[in-house]
Write a protein that holds these residues in place. Sequence first.
Motif, PDB file in Angstrom:
ATOM      1  N   HIS A 122     -10.518  26.254 -85.796  1.00 37.04           N
ATOM      2  CA  HIS A 122     -11.309  27.717 -86.201  1.00 37.04           C
ATOM      3  C   HIS A 122     -11.891  26.685 -87.495  1.00 37.04           C
ATOM      4  CE1 HIS A 122     -10.369  31.231 -87.417  1.00 37.04           C
ATOM      5  NE2 HIS A 122     -10.148  30.614 -88.073  1.00 37.04           N
ATOM      6  N   GLY A 123     -11.043  25.995 -88.499  1.00 35.93           N
ATOM      7  CA  GLY A 123     -12.053  25.511 -89.979  1.00 35.93           C
ATOM      8  C   GLY A 123     -13.323  24.955 -89.629  1.00 35.93           C
ATOM      9  N   GLN A 124     -13.453  24.381 -88.019  1.00 34.88           N
ATOM     10  CA  GLN A 124     -15.125  23.778 -87.781  1.00 34.88           C
ATOM     11  C   GLN A 124     -15.709  25.351 -87.902  1.00 34.88           C
ATOM     12  OE1 GLN A 124     -16.946  20.715 -88.757  1.00 34.88           O
ATOM     13  NE2 GLN A 124     -14.841  19.842 -88.925  1.00 34.88           N
ATOM     14  N   LYS A 125     -15.632  26.539 -86.488  1.00 35.01           N
ATOM     15  CA  LYS A 125     -15.925  27.091 -87.043  1.00 35.01           C
ATOM     16  C   LYS A 125     -16.588  28.082 -87.882  1.00 35.01           C
ATOM     17  CE  LYS A 125     -15.730  31.348 -84.038  1.00 35.01           C
ATOM     18  NZ  LYS A 125     -14.577  32.116 -83.078  1.00 35.01           N
ATOM     19  N   LYS A 126     -15.470  28.349 -88.805  1.00 30.61           N
ATOM     20  CA  LYS A 126     -15.708  29.290 -89.986  1.00 30.61           C
ATOM     21  C   LYS A 126     -16.473  28.153 -91.417  1.00 30.61           C
ATOM     22  CE  LYS A 126     -12.658  31.289 -93.377  1.00 30.61           C
ATOM     23  NZ  LYS A 126     -11.214  31.431 -94.390  1.00 30.61           N
ATOM     24  N   LEU A 127     -16.547  26.787 -91.239  1.00 34.60           N
ATOM     25  CA  LEU A 127     -17.451  26.281 -91.874  1.00 34.60           C
ATOM     26  C   LEU A 127     -18.998  26.398 -91.222  1.00 34.60           C
ATOM     27  CD1 LEU A 127     -18.677  23.917 -93.689  1.00 34.60           C
ATOM     28  CD2 LEU A 127     -18.182  22.172 -91.952  1.00 34.60           C
ATOM     29  N   GLN A 128     -19.495  26.510 -90.440  1.00 37.10           N
ATOM     30  CA  GLN A 128     -20.578  26.567 -89.419  1.00 37.10           C
ATOM     31  C   GLN A 128     -21.218  28.342 -89.906  1.00 37.10           C
ATOM     32  OE1 GLN A 128     -22.247  24.737 -87.830  1.00 37.10           O
ATOM     33  NE2 GLN A 128     -21.022  23.300 -88.017  1.00 37.10           N
ATOM     34  N   GLU A 129     -20.188  29.404 -89.770  1.00 37.32           N
ATOM     35  CA  GLU A 129     -20.260  30.480 -90.132  1.00 37.32           C
ATOM     36  C   GLU A 129     -20.680  30.770 -91.641  1.00 37.32           C
ATOM     37  OE1 GLU A 129     -16.696  33.286 -89.263  1.00 37.32           O
ATOM     38  OE2 GLU A 129     -17.113  32.444 -87.502  1.00 37.32           O
ATOM     39  N   PHE A 130     -20.040  29.540 -92.232  1.00 38.66           N
ATOM     40  CA  PHE A 130     -20.615  29.962 -93.566  1.00 38.66           C
ATOM     41  C   PHE A 130     -22.000  28.358 -94.018  1.00 38.66           C
ATOM     42  CE2 PHE A 130     -20.898  26.993 -98.328  1.00 38.66           C
ATOM     43  CZ  PHE A 130     -19.947  28.141 -98.727  1.00 38.66           C
ATOM     44  N   LEU A 131     -22.389  27.868 -93.435  1.00 37.94           N
ATOM     45  CA  LEU A 131     -23.525  28.074 -93.790  1.00 37.94           C
ATOM     46  C   LEU A 131     -24.490  28.732 -93.068  1.00 37.94           C
ATOM     47  CD1 LEU A 131     -22.763  24.024 -92.261  1.00 37.94           C
ATOM     48  CD2 LEU A 131     -23.184  24.907 -94.360  1.00 37.94           C
ATOM     49  N   ALA A 132     -24.343  29.321 -91.569  1.00 41.55           N
ATOM     50  CA  ALA A 132     -24.939  30.026 -91.722  1.00 41.55           C
ATOM     51  C   ALA A 132     -25.596  31.169 -92.584  1.00 41.55           C
ATOM     52  CB  ALA A 132     -24.692  30.375 -89.677  1.00 41.55           C
ATOM     53  N   ASP A 133     -24.444  31.668 -92.897  1.00 42.50           N
ATOM     54  CA  ASP A 133     -24.557  33.049 -93.959  1.00 42.50           C
ATOM     55  C   ASP A 133     -25.338  32.193 -95.249  1.00 42.50           C
ATOM     56  OD1 ASP A 133     -23.253  35.814 -94.377  1.00 42.50           O
ATOM     57  OD2 ASP A 133     -23.126  33.909 -96.778  1.00 42.50           O
ATOM     58  N   MET A 134     -25.770  31.384 -95.737  1.00 43.35           N
ATOM     59  CA  MET A 134     -26.810  30.886 -96.258  1.00 43.35           C
ATOM     60  C   MET A 134     -27.638  31.043 -95.849  1.00 43.35           C
ATOM     61  SD  MET A 134     -24.402  27.982 -98.473  1.00 43.35           S
ATOM     62  CE  MET A 134     -23.933  26.462 -97.183  1.00 43.35           C
ATOM     63  N   GLY A 135     -27.746  30.770 -94.979  1.00 36.96           N
ATOM     64  CA  GLY A 135     -29.479  30.606 -94.354  1.00 36.96           C
ATOM     65  C   GLY A 135     -30.108  29.298 -94.090  1.00 36.96           C
ATOM     66  N   LEU A 136     -29.407  28.342 -94.620  1.00 34.26           N
ATOM     67  CA  LEU A 136     -29.925  26.701 -94.653  1.00 34.26           C
ATOM     68  C   LEU A 136     -29.794  26.489 -93.380  1.00 34.26           C
ATOM     69  CD1 LEU A 136     -28.631  25.510 -98.048  1.00 34.26           C
ATOM     70  CD2 LEU A 136     -30.210  27.340 -97.838  1.00 34.26           C
ATOM     71  N   LYS A 193     -33.901  23.407-102.810  1.00 31.78           N
ATOM     72  CA  LYS A 193     -33.176  22.955-103.895  1.00 31.78           C
ATOM     73  C   LYS A 193     -32.480  24.083-105.085  1.00 31.78           C
ATOM     74  CE  LYS A 193     -34.340  17.926-104.185  1.00 31.78           C
ATOM     75  NZ  LYS A 193     -34.559  17.089-104.555  1.00 31.78           N
ATOM     76  N   GLU A 194     -34.268  24.775-105.581  1.00 23.62           N
ATOM     77  CA  GLU A 194     -33.958  25.269-106.322  1.00 23.62           C
ATOM     78  C   GLU A 194     -33.056  26.064-106.659  1.00 23.62           C
ATOM     79  OE1 GLU A 194     -38.595  26.860-105.810  1.00 23.62           O
ATOM     80  OE2 GLU A 194     -39.352  25.036-107.415  1.00 23.62           O
ATOM     81  N   ASN A 195     -32.460  27.036-106.138  1.00 27.86           N
ATOM     82  CA  ASN A 195     -31.771  28.222-105.786  1.00 27.86           C
ATOM     83  C   ASN A 195     -30.497  27.936-105.136  1.00 27.86           C
ATOM     84  OD1 ASN A 195     -32.802  28.821-103.636  1.00 27.86           O
ATOM     85  ND2 ASN A 195     -33.226  31.291-103.669  1.00 27.86           N
ATOM     86  N   LEU A 196     -30.563  26.439-104.830  1.00 27.71           N
ATOM     87  CA  LEU A 196     -28.918  26.450-104.031  1.00 27.71           C
ATOM     88  C   LEU A 196     -28.170  26.828-104.838  1.00 27.71           C
ATOM     89  CD1 LEU A 196     -28.622  24.626-101.524  1.00 27.71           C
ATOM     90  CD2 LEU A 196     -28.160  23.012-102.947  1.00 27.71           C
ATOM     91  N   ARG A 197     -27.718  26.553-105.946  1.00 31.27           N
ATOM     92  CA  ARG A 197     -26.175  27.170-106.394  1.00 31.27           C
ATOM     93  C   ARG A 197     -26.360  28.225-106.088  1.00 31.27           C
ATOM     94  NH1 ARG A 197     -25.986  23.797-112.216  1.00 31.27           N
ATOM     95  NH2 ARG A 197     -28.378  24.614-112.326  1.00 31.27           N
ATOM     96  N   GLU A 198     -26.654  29.471-106.930  1.00 26.52           N
ATOM     97  CA  GLU A 198     -27.132  30.903-106.419  1.00 26.52           C
ATOM     98  C   GLU A 198     -27.130  30.848-104.743  1.00 26.52           C
ATOM     99  OE1 GLU A 198     -29.561  29.281-107.887  1.00 26.52           O
ATOM    100  OE2 GLU A 198     -29.192  29.986-110.189  1.00 26.52           O
ATOM    101  N   VAL A 199     -27.026  30.607-104.005  1.00 26.81           N
ATOM    102  CA  VAL A 199     -27.038  30.364-102.984  1.00 26.81           C
ATOM    103  C   VAL A 199     -25.089  30.342-102.254  1.00 26.81           C
ATOM    104  CG1 VAL A 199     -27.852  30.021-100.386  1.00 26.81           C
ATOM    105  CG2 VAL A 199     -29.437  30.626-102.442  1.00 26.81           C
ATOM    106  N   ILE A 200     -25.415  29.046-102.525  1.00 29.36           N
ATOM    107  CA  ILE A 200     -24.050  28.390-102.220  1.00 29.36           C
ATOM    108  C   ILE A 200     -22.991  29.380-103.093  1.00 29.36           C
ATOM    109  CG2 ILE A 200     -22.195  27.045-102.223  1.00 29.36           C
ATOM    110  CD1 ILE A 200     -24.665  25.478-102.182  1.00 29.36           C
ATOM    111  N   GLU A 201     -22.843  30.106-104.509  1.00 35.30           N
ATOM    112  CA  GLU A 201     -22.243  30.800-104.932  1.00 35.30           C
ATOM    113  C   GLU A 201     -22.441  32.319-104.610  1.00 35.30           C
ATOM    114  OE1 GLU A 201     -21.137  32.819-109.524  1.00 35.30           O
ATOM    115  OE2 GLU A 201     -22.844  31.112-109.163  1.00 35.30           O
TER     116      GLU A 201
END
Length: 572
Positions: free
Chosen positions: A312-326, A343-351
């Motif tokens: 379930h955690g791995q699935k949640k991580l994949q959803e998180f990465l998909a949400d960031m659109g990276l 990289k330029e706006n990576l911190r903002e996207v992750i946050e």
Amino acid sequence: MWHDLAAFLDLPKRTTSRVALLVASDIDALCACKILQALFHCDHVQYTLVPVSGWQDLETAFLEHKEQFKYFVLINCGANVDLLETLQPEDDSIFFICDTHRPVDVINVYNDSQIKLLIKQDDDLGIPSYDDIFRDDDDEEEGNEDDSGNESDDGQEPSGKRRKFEGDAVERRIERRRERREWEARRKEILFDYEQYEYHGTSSAIIMFELAWVMSKDSKDMLWWAIIGLTDQWVQDKITNIKYVTDVATLQRHVSRHSHSNEDEENLLSIDCLRISFEFDLRLALYQHWSLYESICNSSYTSSYFKIWSIHGQKKLQEFLADMGLPLKQVKQKFNSMDITIKENLREVIEESSNKFGMKDIRIQTFSVHFGFKNKFLAADIVYAAGALLENTETEDSKTDNFIKALDCLSRSNLDKLHDGIEKAKKKLIAIQQTVASCICTNLIISQGPFLYCYLMEGSPDVKMFSKPMSLSLLSKCLLKAFICSTKNKRCRLLPLIMAAPLDLEKGTVIVVGIPPESESSDKKNFFGRAFEKAAESTSSRTLHDHFDMSIIELKTEDRSKFLDALITLLS
């Protein structure tokens, strides 16, 4: 601002002989040592550096050097025991102690002839007043003499008067004894309250930096070492969030001061310059020297939140990465190789995505440094790297060799050692997460009533790495965070954790560490030091209390069960 500062500042003028510098094996102590070495270099003070990893090392180092040295500087060791009782020095030996361990032993506080404490006065030490814990018995002796001399010389005093006088004397003696018993009971209570919990004060590196600043000898390198010392306290979870933010603000003012005063010099020497910046960065370990994916998987904050060890955690991580659109390809390659536009706006996207997923505090106040044009490091990167070198188990190097390598990696002239430390730190973080996953998936964490308990079995992967105190403490803190995120038992979330790992199979010993409950409002005070002492005493368990942190002990393997039983009784 300081206790005993004047005496320390006067040291170069007072001595032409060498000073013994005894330094504990932790990153804050290494940073304080670097600053002090630079100060000694400015004042042409000769010194001998001796690494000490515990009380036995400290006693041995003192015995070896006490004939040649009068002045001893102790960094992150010596404050929390009666040092004169422990070392039995000559009357002319002087000890300067810069130590974050609290509480400071009261004898050290009130003996200012041989013990000089380098402690900020705005650190809330809560030291009991002198009259509450020390008592002058001269009055009592005088009283006894008066009582015994109550007969007149010529012996002609009427017997009735004499009996009355003797009766009064007996009453006074009884009253004095009653007062003394009350005072001793009160003293015992005061000292128990004062010594009950172990915690940490202001970083020794910050103390040494502010000392340099008072002397107008501070530099950017010294400031960077002070920042690493504070960051070590945060990474090792030794101080509260409020304390961390307060000290960051203090250092931020120094960063601004140095940035404005050295602008011209930096432009001239830009290829060699050192630029320090305050930043809000991510709680992702070593992400700028790793791939973003590996950093998320191996950082305690994110791996615990996602429960990365579960499907379930791995699935949640994949959803998180998909949400960031990276793109996954970008996320899984080295940070340096990622597209510059990402990289330029990576911190903002992750946050932004972290906030959606409930990770509200993924940002942390910190500092970064640029060495020249190419090399950029966050303060936490250096802490992880130096820690991995200090407790390196990949080679058979001695503790002293590892200490020197860790000390060297703090200098900007030794970037190859720093990069080697970063590679070792990645392996350590991976080992920690794999061990956390293994402990949770195999239900190795047991509720023992007043605390949680986990024992790493012999033959576990990386068990040698976790025989080292800093590594085991870091593992314990990550494991407790992960357990709290994964357990449904609300009561267990409020419990502290005791963790044990094999130390020496030939001697049949284990290393045991106790850590306080995990909570946002935690005051980081640890009661296990005193509890371990009492449990060992009551069961005659064979323990060695050699670490400067009292909550880390060594224990004979066969005494483990009776020691734990005593702890359960004691803490219930």
